[in-house]
Design a protein around this motif. Structure first.
Motif, PDB file in Angstrom:
ATOM      1  N   TYR B  13     -27.021  -9.205 -54.704  1.00 18.94           N
ATOM      2  CA  TYR B  13     -28.449  -9.315 -54.345  1.00 18.94           C
ATOM      3  C   TYR B  13     -29.298  -9.615 -55.568  1.00 18.94           C
ATOM      4  O   TYR B  13     -30.243 -10.394 -55.518  1.00 18.94           O
ATOM      5  N   THR B  17     -31.812 -12.771 -56.275  1.00 18.00           N
ATOM      6  CA  THR B  17     -33.247 -12.523 -56.343  1.00 18.00           C
ATOM      7  C   THR B  17     -34.101 -13.687 -56.847  1.00 18.00           C
ATOM      8  O   THR B  17     -35.089 -14.043 -56.209  1.00 18.00           O
ATOM      9  N   ILE B  20     -34.606 -16.190 -54.204  1.00 15.57           N
ATOM     10  CA  ILE B  20     -35.410 -15.693 -53.081  1.00 15.57           C
ATOM     11  C   ILE B  20     -36.877 -15.581 -53.475  1.00 15.57           C
ATOM     12  O   ILE B  20     -37.774 -15.977 -52.723  1.00 15.57           O
ATOM     13  N   THR B  23     -38.421 -18.998 -53.474  1.00 20.37           N
ATOM     14  CA  THR B  23     -38.637 -19.507 -52.126  1.00 20.37           C
ATOM     15  C   THR B  23     -39.819 -18.810 -51.469  1.00 20.37           C
ATOM     16  O   THR B  23     -40.651 -19.453 -50.820  1.00 20.37           O
TER      17      THR B  23
END
Lengths: 434, 293
Positions: B13, B17, B20, B23
């Motif tokens: 994760y 990051t 993400i 985005t």
């Protein structure tokens, strides 16, 4: 370790802050849209002001064309990054006026700096144009102009026209343009910058015919345009006819056509008096005359164009003080006189106008008083106080599109103006939320 | 296939990051803002705003200017994509044949891709501006009535050429790579069978380039739709009389010039739907029908 890093960061930030505070004055960003000779004038003014004192530093930033500068200012306000001073062009005044609470009236700004704003010191036409209906003056009139006629003396001589007496009425202008074209004195007879500002807004005032209802928007927001009246249709049809064989050349929506005059391509130009600086620099053997009119209608008076300086609300007292100092500096008689003489913009104070007169500048430079006389010559009527719409930039775009279609031969003047008025009225109604 | 299990539960994760965050910040957040703004009517300064439901969408879709802009966009995008791809393919096949200095040609051909759209626009404007452009003078001197300030078709041609010119390098690179992937043996076999250059190209090279061509068609259409704002802004400003006002330019013009933020946001929502549709189309149909082997 972490604590140590934090302490280090905090200390260095503090020392940096202290250091920059000790050396730098309060910075005042001034967003403007001046290019060429006028940009030099802006830089020069900021430099002189910054050298005259050490507390404040005015930083001029060029933000593109007039509409682009306005949009940059609005976007910055929304992002809470507004500059201290924003130059907004004439057509944007209605937009700014609608932003109650976002702006600080110029009198309040000056008061914060310990000065008093005396309306009577300024040219009355300009004060009226930049005031709310209740008389509160909202912005500082930095560069005010009025459209005039420029002509190329060499081309006039070549075409056998009188180089000392420029044409006075529109039919005379069209006639002269045709002579210039047919005699080959220039590739194009006549061109104009800002078709909307000069050929509709000022055309209305100068010929004393309505531009729109509600005193062209000065008496109320709800306006319907009236520029499909016969006098406009005839005028634009004449221009469309001249453009068929290239006697009239279109330059663009804003001041692009000035290039056509400076390069010698076109021999007659209607353009803002503020374009004078560049025309002098270009070395064209030019003369100036009054804005042409139609016999039996004009000349009445022209309305101020150019731009004014707006101050956003929500700045610190130190910034307001600095802005007040700067405005006080700008309204100084010697500064105004110089600005008027080098740029062709009007002196905004009566004192500067009187001073320029006394110095004999107008005797040495015939024609330079023309833009002021045009504006001050007669008491304004309800047709000639000005044009104010909440979305004037948008209305100008709508009309420009119609003019382009007309000049390309896609429609005649009557169709272009009728459709332009319909679209503009719909846009105004939408903008005021009707 | 064996499923891979990471021993560390957090690390994957953590590694995701940055992507993400990017985005969310640069796509989801602005997109949600556009959705929110599209149902509001607001004054330019954001001082007053009110919910108007779908009124902005209704106003746009019933506006003939919007449909006109859609037509302009389709013409502009197709012309730009086809022109830049055709020229790139021609250059790529020619570059294949060059023996000496091949790398120099290739490098030179890639240069325009590094030029920013606004600057590319200015370059073409300087050459073809009717008031000061060198080529404009030459055209007029030769009796051609060149006036893109008033003639919509000429203005359109000018922005298409400028936009296509900038994209040629990109297409060129992909075509060169595509050509290199075609086995020489196929072409040699065809040559032995007596197939001439043109025949070899159309029956062997062109079909084998299909994956590249389809990929480029989508990329170029998206480019012409969305990345040509700078060129149009610098060269024509959407004019004359809306002749070059593409959908993206209209979003800018209505939002930032005419200060109709709700209407502008609604337009960008419609654009968003168009992009989603284009991408879905590309994945569903185009990808399946093209042979990659």
């Amino acid at each position: 370790m972490t604590r140590f890093t934090w302490t280090l960061a905090a200390t260095s930030a503090l020392s940096f802050f202290a250091a920059s505070n000790a050396f730098a004055a309060t910075e005042l960003a001034w967003w403007h849209a001046m290019t060429g000779a006028n940009n030099e004038a802006v830089e020069q003014l900021a430099k002189e002001f910054n050298e005259s004192q050490s507390e404040y530093k005015v930083v001029p930033v060029y933000k593109g064309s007039y509409p682009e500068a306005l949009n940059a200012g609005i976007a910055a306000f929304r992002a809470k990054q507004a500059p201290a001073i924003l130059q907004v062009f004439d057509a944007g005044s209605g937009v700014m006026l609608g932003a109650e609470g976002a702006m600080m009236p110029v009198a309040d700004v000056l008061q914060k700096g310990g000065y008093e704003f005396k309306k009577d010191d300024y040219l009355p036409g300009i004060v009226a144009y930049y005031s709310k209906p209740d008389g509160t003056m909202l912005s500082f009139p930095f560069n005010s102009s009025s459209p005039i006629l420029y002509y190329n003396k060499d081309a006039f001589k070549k075409a056998g026209l009188d180089a000392e007496n420029p044409p006075k009425t529109w039919p005379e202008v069209f006639e002269a343009a045709r002579k210039i074209k047919t005699s080959g004195a220039a590739n194009c007879g006549f061109t104009s910058t800002w078709l909307t500002w000069i050929q509709t807004e000022n055309f209305a005032a100068w010929n004393n015919v309505p531009y729109g209802t509600n005193e062209n928007g000065l008496a109320g927001l709800d306006v319907e345009l009236k520029i499909d009246a016969p006098i406009y249709v005839d005028h634009f049809q004449a221009i469309a006819d001249l453009s068929k064989d290239g006697t009239f050349r279109y330059g663009g929506r804003t001041s692009e056509a000035k290039q056509l005059f400076m390069s010698g391509e076109c021999a007659i130009l209607t353009e803002s008096s503020g374009g004078l600086g560049d025309i002098v620099k270009s070395g064209v053997n030019y003369g100036v005359g009054q804005l042409p009119y139609y016999e039996g209608h004009g000349p009445q008076n022209t309305i101020p164009g150019g731009a004014s300086l707006w101050v956003f609300a929500g700045k610190s007292d130190a910034e307001y003080k600095g802005i007040a100092e700067f405005f006080h500096f700008l309204s100084r008689t010697d500064i105004q006189v110089r600005l008027h003489e080098v740029s062709g913009y009007l002196p905004v104070t009566m004192a500067a106008y009187e001073e320029t007169k006394k110095s004999g500048f107008y005797d040495k430079n015939p024609g330079r008083e023309t833009p002021i006389q045009q504006m001050m010559g007669k008491a304004p009527t309800e047709n000639s106080k000005g044009v104010r719409l909440v979305n004037l930039p948008q209305v100008r775009d709508i009309l420009n599109e119609e003019f382009e279609a007309m000049l390309a031969g896609q429609k005649d003047a009557k169709a272009a103006l009728t459709e332009g008025v319909q679209k503009a009225n719909a846009a105004i109604a939408a903008a005021i939320g009707k | 296939m064996q499923s891979v299990v990471f021993p560390n539960k957090v690390l994957p994760y953590l590694l995701l990051t940055p992507q993400i965050v990017l985005t969310v910040v640069f796509f989801f957040w602005p997109a949600s803002q556009a959705l929110y703004q599209s149902v509001l009517r607001e004054d330019p300064f954001g001082l007053r705003s009110g919910f108007v439901g779908l009124a902005n969408f209704r106003a746009i879709l019933s506006n003939p200017d919007y449909l006109h802009s859609l037509k302009v966009t389709v013409v502009f995008s197709l012309a730009t994509a086809l022109l830049s791809m055709a020229v790139a393919l021609l250059l790529a096949t020619s570059a294949e044949r060059v023996v000496r200095g091949r790398n120099i040609y290739r490098t030179l051909l890639i240069w325009p891709y590094a030029v920013a759209p606004a600057i590319a626009g200015m370059l073409w404007l300087f050459m073809f501006n009717p008031a000061m452009g060198t080529f404009a003078y030459i055209l007029r001197r030769n009796g051609f009535h060149w006036d893109p300030l008033l003639n919509g078709n000429q203005a359109m041609t000018m922005v298409i050429i400028a936009a296509a010119w900038k994209q040629i390098s990109y297409n060129f690179l992909f075509f060169v790579a595509g050509l290199q992937a075609i086995p020489k043996s196929l072409i040699e076999a065809a040559a032995i069978d007596g197939a001439r250059g043109a025949k070899r190209f159309w029956t062997i090279v062109f079909p084998l380039l299909a994956p590249t061509t389809f990929f480029l068609l989508v990329v170029n259409t998206v480019y012409a739709f969305f990345d040509t704002f700078g060129i149009i802004h610098a060269v024509t400003g959407g004019g004359p009389a809306k002749a070059t006002e593409t959908l993206v330019y209209k979003v800018y013009n209505d939002g930032f010039v005419n200060l109709d933020l709700g209407g502008s946001a609604a337009q960008s929502v419609i654009l968003m739907i168009i992009v989603i549709a284009l991408t879905a189309f590309q994945f569903r149909f185009v990808e399946k029908r093209v042979h990659y082997s």
